[in-house]
Enzyme design. Structure first.
Site, PDB file in Angstrom:
ATOM      1  N   ILE A   1       0.864  -1.181   0.000  1.00 60.26           N
ATOM      2  CA  ILE A   1       0.000   0.000   0.000  1.00 60.26           C
ATOM      3  C   ILE A   1       0.902   1.233   0.000  1.00 60.26           C
ATOM      4  CG2 ILE A   1      -1.785   1.261   1.268  1.00 60.26           C
ATOM      5  CD1 ILE A   1      -2.842  -1.394   0.291  1.00 60.26           C
TER       6      ILE A   1
ATOM      7  N   HIS B   1      -6.687  -4.606 -10.693  1.00 59.06           N
ATOM      8  CA  HIS B   1      -7.195  -5.349  -9.530  1.00 59.06           C
ATOM      9  C   HIS B   1      -8.056  -6.512 -10.025  1.00 59.06           C
ATOM     10  CE1 HIS B   1      -8.468  -5.985  -5.402  1.00 59.06           C
ATOM     11  NE2 HIS B   1      -9.720  -6.049  -5.819  1.00 59.06           N
TER      12      HIS B   1
END
Length: 200
Positions: free
Chosen positions: A91, A108
């Site tokens: 992240i 994703h």
């Protein structure tokens, strides 16, 4: 003049390979300046080296904190026009994303906004969805919450294992990411609030 991108990877790099192949065959008007991995043994680095692309390993364990780790990434990226996250498993901080606002594109393996975060294919399979797929989106400060560029759909079957569903989705990822990058490279994407307009 083709736009220059840096690609961040953590794993085997099949989406990276899809980009390399589409640049090689003339579909994608892009130049890959550098491929950066946070994992020294990522096979993606081998793929990049085989294609004659500059690589760098920036191992998070070797940096005191996230800031110094990301500063090193920034320094290594140099003057690229954009960043692609092709299976990058970390992240990024809000400050990193702000610096590259609307210039980071992620793939994703789910139909966002459903099944964000890790193991999206398992989440979808466990939930019992009838369709699954992948999403290419701009990265914002949330987890998989940025404006959606495009999505591809696959059927999900009762008998599917997580791996079977993931493999079906991955085939579409290899199409979706280059398609989205082509639109970006040709300046055909306009972000308006939460939505992305694809210009004719």
């Amino acid at each position: 003049m083709n736009k220059k991108i840096g690609i961040l990877v953590s794993g085997r790099g099949s989406n990276l390979q899809a980009i390399i192949d589409k640049i090689t065959n003339g579909f994608l008007p892009l130049q890959i300046s550098v491929v950066i991995s946070d994992m020294p043994d990522a096979y993606a680095l081998t793929r990049a080296e085989k294609a004659g692309i500059k690589t760098a390993t920036i191992n998070r364990k070797e940096y005191a904190d996230k800031l110094s780790f990301e500063n090193k990434i920034n320094e290594t990226l140099g003057n690229v026009d954009g960043i692609v996250l092709a299976g990058f498993m970390r992240i990024l901080s809000e400050s990193f994303i702000k610096k590259w606002e609307h210039k980071i594109i992620n793939i994703h393996p789910a139909l966002l906004p459903s099944f964000t975060g890790m193991h999206a294919q398992k989440q979808a399979n466990d939930y019992g969805v009838k369709i699954a797929g992948c999403t290419v989106h701009f990265v914002d400060a949330g987890t998989d919450t940025g404006p959606i560029i495009l999505q591809k759909v696959v059927p999900a079957f009762f008998e599917d294992t997580e791996d079977e569903l993931a493999a079906r989705i991955l085939e579409e990822e290899h199409k979706a990411l280059p398609e989205a990058l082509k639109l970006w490279a040709e300046d055909k994407l306009e972000i308006i609030g939460r939505k992305v307009r694809i210009k004719k």
